[in-house]
Design a protein around this motif. Sequence first.
Motif, short mmCIF file in Angstrom:
data_model
loop_
_atom_site.label_atom_id
_atom_site.label_comp_id
_atom_site.label_asym_id
_atom_site.label_seq_id
_atom_site.Cartn_x
_atom_site.Cartn_y
_atom_site.Cartn_z
N ILE A 160 -17.09 -76.36 -3.09
CA ILE A 160 -16.43 -77.61 -2.76
C ILE A 160 -15.28 -77.73 -3.74
O ILE A 160 -15.50 -77.89 -4.95
CB ILE A 160 -17.38 -78.81 -2.85
CG1 ILE A 160 -18.55 -78.63 -1.87
CG2 ILE A 160 -16.64 -80.11 -2.55
CD1 ILE A 160 -19.58 -79.74 -1.94
N SER A 165 -13.89 -84.13 -0.87
CA SER A 165 -14.89 -85.19 -0.86
C SER A 165 -15.91 -84.93 0.25
O SER A 165 -15.55 -84.67 1.40
CB SER A 165 -14.22 -86.55 -0.64
OG SER A 165 -15.17 -87.59 -0.63
N LEU A 166 -17.19 -85.00 -0.13
CA LEU A 166 -18.30 -84.90 0.82
C LEU A 166 -19.19 -86.11 0.60
O LEU A 166 -19.71 -86.33 -0.50
CB LEU A 166 -19.09 -83.61 0.58
CG LEU A 166 -20.41 -83.46 1.33
CD1 LEU A 166 -20.18 -83.43 2.84
CD2 LEU A 166 -21.16 -82.21 0.88
N VAL A 172 -27.88 -80.79 0.27
CA VAL A 172 -26.67 -79.97 0.17
C VAL A 172 -27.01 -78.67 -0.54
O VAL A 172 -27.60 -78.68 -1.64
CB VAL A 172 -25.54 -80.70 -0.58
CG1 VAL A 172 -24.35 -79.77 -0.81
CG2 VAL A 172 -25.11 -81.95 0.18
N ILE A 214 -19.10 -76.60 -7.49
CA ILE A 214 -18.54 -77.92 -7.16
C ILE A 214 -17.46 -78.15 -8.20
O ILE A 214 -17.75 -78.32 -9.39
CB ILE A 214 -19.61 -79.03 -7.21
CG1 ILE A 214 -20.70 -78.75 -6.17
CG2 ILE A 214 -18.98 -80.39 -6.97
CD1 ILE A 214 -21.84 -79.76 -6.19
N VAL A 220 -19.29 -85.73 -4.42
CA VAL A 220 -20.34 -85.42 -3.46
C VAL A 220 -21.38 -86.53 -3.52
O VAL A 220 -21.86 -86.89 -4.61
CB VAL A 220 -21.01 -84.06 -3.78
CG1 VAL A 220 -22.11 -83.76 -2.76
CG2 VAL A 220 -19.98 -82.94 -3.79
N VAL A 271 -21.29 -86.04 -8.76
CA VAL A 271 -22.26 -86.06 -7.67
C VAL A 271 -23.18 -87.26 -7.84
O VAL A 271 -23.58 -87.62 -8.95
CB VAL A 271 -23.08 -84.76 -7.61
CG1 VAL A 271 -22.18 -83.56 -7.33
CG2 VAL A 271 -23.88 -84.54 -8.89
#
Length: 459
Positions: A160, A165-166, A172, A214, A220, A271
């Motif tokens: 990522i 952006s997630l 995940v 990440i 996230v 996160v």
Amino acid sequence: ADASAKTDGTLGVGVAVALNVAVVSNKAYIGGTVYTTGLVVSALMNGTEGDGTNTFGATAESGASAGDVGVAGGFVLNTSVTDTAAYIQGDDPDENGDQSAYVSAGSGDVEIRAAGKTEATAEAKPKDLGEDGGSGAGADVGVGASVALNIAVNGVRAEIENDASLTDAGAVTIDASGDHTTSAVAKAGAAGETAGIAPSIALAIGINTTSAVIADNATVGLSGNLVVQADHNAQTTSLADGEAAGDVGVGAAVAVTVATDVVEASLAGQVAVGGSVDVNSNSSVTSEASAKASASGAKEDGSSGEEKTAEKQVQGPLSNHDPNKDNDDKVETPPMEQEGTKVSVGAAVAANITVATTKATVSGTVLGATGDSTSLAGQMTVAAGNEVDADALADAKAVDGDVGVGVAVAVNVPVVINEATVSGEVHADGVSLSAATNETPRVFHSQNNVDTDENTIDL
């Protein structure tokens, strides 16, 4: 490439050259704004279970037979570059101009997986000329040389990216897996009544990276478990083998292996996690350089009392040739008398350089599901594990001569880094941190061996 020369003339030359250059890119990514229920982004190998292999190779065979001088040479170069990546795109626009991605996963699970498997080979070897032998068979002077170079660069990445952006994800998983084999083999053989010279050089360079990341400034949010996993397996080897026979026999072999392997699992962004957090990096690395050189001259055979000359060791089709007679008439000639000192020289050099880096790092921010400092993520595990086997082997033989000189040099330089670190802000229900050797212990080995009749030089 395949080349051979068989002639009754003065000079026979067989030269084979093989070149292979391959560049492979395999990418899957998400860019822009996406609303979905669950997401899978994968760049994998083909095959029934994604277990296919990218195969690259170059091979050359060469041989020569002549009356006076036989020369055979083989040169091989294989270069391969592979780039495998699965990612949610960050702030660097690609060739299509896409910008950082925003993905809303609708409470579904998200998988980002990349896998690359390669086999790269380079081989130069002598060609079998049947009953006439190898390079220089039947000649006064035989020269056989082989050079094999293999350079492989492989990258596997699941990520990522920066500023991507997630949000609203379930579980995940970010998983990267690399498996790479790189080898160079050079074999040379030469024989001549007067002299046989056989040099061989093998060079293998493997540069491999596997990363699950990440990235900085990525965000996230997920309600389930987070896994960031990098697995890596690599083998990089070189083998050089030179064999020579003659009144003066010189066999030389140089094998060099350079292996650089970097494996990383990294959480550098922010996160918010409802479940556990696992950041794991594992590697298994093998590198070896092996050099074998042998030379045989001609000396008295003590068992029979008869002179064992180079002519008897390397008996070729032109040994009884008379240019003033029909070639079909075979003229028997007595064995040559031993007129001078028979010299055998075997020299082998092996060098292995290995840099293996395995890291699991958390340098970003880990929060609970609500995304503030008052909530906790579940248990966090950060683990790095590696296994390294590095060897350099040199073997030199100089036999059957009045003077035998054998030199074997083996140099092994392993550099191993295995780290698990947490340097960011972490709000979790416990943290486990480990950097350990996997089940098989690390093995570093350097060995040289010299075998001569009388004189020995041992380095």
